[in-house]
Design an enzyme around this catalytic site. Structure first.
Site, PDB file in Angstrom:
ATOM      1  NE  ARG A 101      -2.705   0.790   3.479  1.00 24.03           N
ATOM      2  CZ  ARG A 101      -3.482   0.525   4.522  1.00 24.03           C
ATOM      3  NH1 ARG A 101      -4.741   0.189   4.345  1.00 24.03           N
ATOM      4  NH2 ARG A 101      -3.020   0.586   5.755  1.00 24.03           N
ATOM      5  CE  LYS A 202      -3.321   4.213   7.459  1.00 22.46           C
ATOM      6  NZ  LYS A 202      -4.719   4.659   7.622  1.00 22.46           N
ATOM      7  CD  GLU A 238     -11.752   5.578   4.727  1.00 23.30           C
ATOM      8  OE1 GLU A 238     -11.635   5.383   3.505  1.00 23.30           O
ATOM      9  OE2 GLU A 238     -10.804   5.909   5.450  1.00 23.30           O
TER      10      GLU A 238
END
Lengths: 356, 356
Positions: A101, A202, A238
């Site tokens: 990620r 992220k 989210e």
């Protein structure tokens, strides 16, 4: 407040344990920083490859006021956990997924990441160096925070000429204090992410913008905030720091990872476990209307693992969902934490034993 | 590359000038960091008020790896300029406007800002301490970069318990190297901001996400990127670091400051100057179609001041606009820079003389 680290304040420890464990009141752990002994630091300079990296004493870093991270938010983070098992091993949960990620995020923010191998090796080294800060079995986990930040000086908006890959750790307990389910507020004013932005990686830039919404919600006794999509304001996306699932009948639904929500590693793992026990998983747009009609709602994330949602409030509607022993959320939580803490055998290949 | 600061590399300076000016090749200034002697630092701790702040030697700062700015992008910046006039004064352009904009941004990111008075006073002190780095008249300006960043350690997503207000400076020349107009690419893939986000404040989180788009455009010989609105993808919003105007007939139009574009101080000033000379100013949604049919297009920002757009490319369409001596953009640029550099008298009350 972080647990105190003064020797005198920890009457529970015996002299034998003092060797194995840091002086922490393990039963009082929260999700707050308890600085540990060491951190990992590696540097990348434009045109070179990442330095090997080294374990150094944990402490402040020195950075240019003109660094990309301070001026233009050029930074990514990851979060993962190390567990101590009953039989004394120390394990990591799917560190390779975090490594991958970070690669995706670095591409989006135009940074050079460490290789996945360097990432995983660095995480191992950092945890082993802080071995005595990994909580006793059942008392929590060692939270691991890798950062990739633009530390080179850059005046105009551009990619920084130097990056720092840094990992620090902190023993943690539960992310949310509530022992029962979460009480979520649907935020119909602020939005978290938009298509063509950075909501799917992220990036540090996704987080400070949600703090205002979070503070407003917590001041009204909500546990957290659920954001809607920026394009239509009709679909759920989210929570501030975790993914969301709804259950209706035999179908577990969760918003798709199409660039505006984080592709959670716990999200992916819970989907797989639910499928294993016969549920149908649908990754698709989920409207607020469907959310309000669901039987169960739950959230997943590294910090919280899995948490049932007790209520959702949208404008003046407040809906209560099934929680407790009979709930699917309880079953899935147990399935995952049993694997993570080594209570059941890991047939998935998710746990990495780093103590041997 | 930043101009060299080695004494031997600056044959233009006489010994008398060495006292008044730093050793910089003023004719070669670009928009890149040339570190100066001093910076300003003040701290805020939760529950207290901002410290008085002090001028300290310019250099790296020490910061917790767990700081809000490094992990969650909790940071704002400002940009303004100091000029040296022909008659030897040093002036600032509308510093009060930057001070007010930082207040708005701090509210959005849940930070405590310094008061507007402290902000302006700090800017003055920083410029005076770096007096000899303010370029000679006509050679550029001293760019001033105030930062408000979350420097306190915080593990969960929340507002940091400590902020740092820091100001550093750098003498700068032109932001864009091209002496002719800009060649803009309309980005129809990435978006810069969404309603309910932070696009309307000078948050660091708005900048690293645009770097990818900027690099892609520059590799195709474009000067910069024009973003469209995230909601519809039909209206123009902002260049990566500046505002945009279009001219058709007697009407100058620019996108409204409704939360997704930065309320530029140069934007506001140019609007006022255009109105003064008889143009009608419309702050409203401007579609791509209108952009493509405009007679002139120009951009404004602190770093670039005002720059004409020579071409805009949208998919396979490339439109050329009027630039040069007869263009409105040239007239407005001259009007504003004449005020900023003290060539004409400032009847607006925009310039603040800090040398007296």
């Amino acid at each position: 407040m972080a647990p105190s680290a003064h020797p005198s304040s920890s009457p529970l420890l015996t002299s034998k344990e003092e060797e194995k464990y840091a002086d922490v009141k393990w039963d009082e752990l929260e999700f707050a920083l308890v600085p540990t002994d060491y951190m990992y630091v590696a540097k990348y300079k434009q045109g070179e490859s990442f330095s090997e990296g080294e374990i150094v004493p944990y402490g402040d870093i020195s950075i240019s006021p003109c660094a990309g991270i301070l001026n233009y938010g050029q930074g990514l983070f990851e979060g993962l956990k190390a567990y101590r098992t009953e039989d004394g091993r120390i394990t990591l949960f799917r560190p390779d997924e975090n490594a991958l990620r970070m690669q995706t995020g670095a591409d989006r923010l135009c940074m050079t990441p460490p290789s996945p191998d360097q990432f995983v090796e660095a995480v191992k080294q950092t945890v082993l160096a802080n071995n005595k800060w990994v909580p006793p079995p059942g008392k929590g986990a060692l939270y691991i925070r890798p950062l990739l930040i633009g530390t080179g000086a850059i005046l105009g908006v551009a990619s920084a000429p130097e990056y720092t890959f840094l990992i620090y750790t902190s023993p943690v307990g539960n992310y949310h204090k509530a022992s029962s389910g979460l009480n979520l507020k649907v935020d119909d004013k602020h939005r978290r992410a938009h298509s063509g932005g950075t909501g799917g990686v992220k990036s540090c830039t996704n987080y400070s913008p949600v703090v205002k919404s979070l503070i407003e919600a917590k001041s009204s006794v909500f546990s957290d905030v659920l954001f809607l999509d920026a394009a239509t304001g009709k679909n759920i996306e989210e929570i501030s720091t975790c993914n969301i699932f709804i259950l209706k009948g035999n179908i577990v639904s969760t918003p798709p990872t199409s660039g505006t929500i984080l592709p959670g590693i716990t999200r992916k793992s819970i989907s797989e476990l639910a499928r294993d026990i016969g549920y149908q998983i649908q990754e698709r747009n989920v409207s607020v209307d469907e959310l309000l009609e669901a039987e169960e709602v739950f959230c997943t994330g590294t910090a919280m693992v899995l948490k049932a949602v007790e209520t959702v409030t949208f404008h003046d509607k407040k809906i209560k969902y099934k929680t407790g022993e009979e709930a699917l959320s309880t079953k899935l939580h147990l399935m995952l934490t049993n694997i993570q803490t080594g209570v059941v055998e890991d047939h998935k290949g998710w746990m990495v034993d780093i103590s041997s």
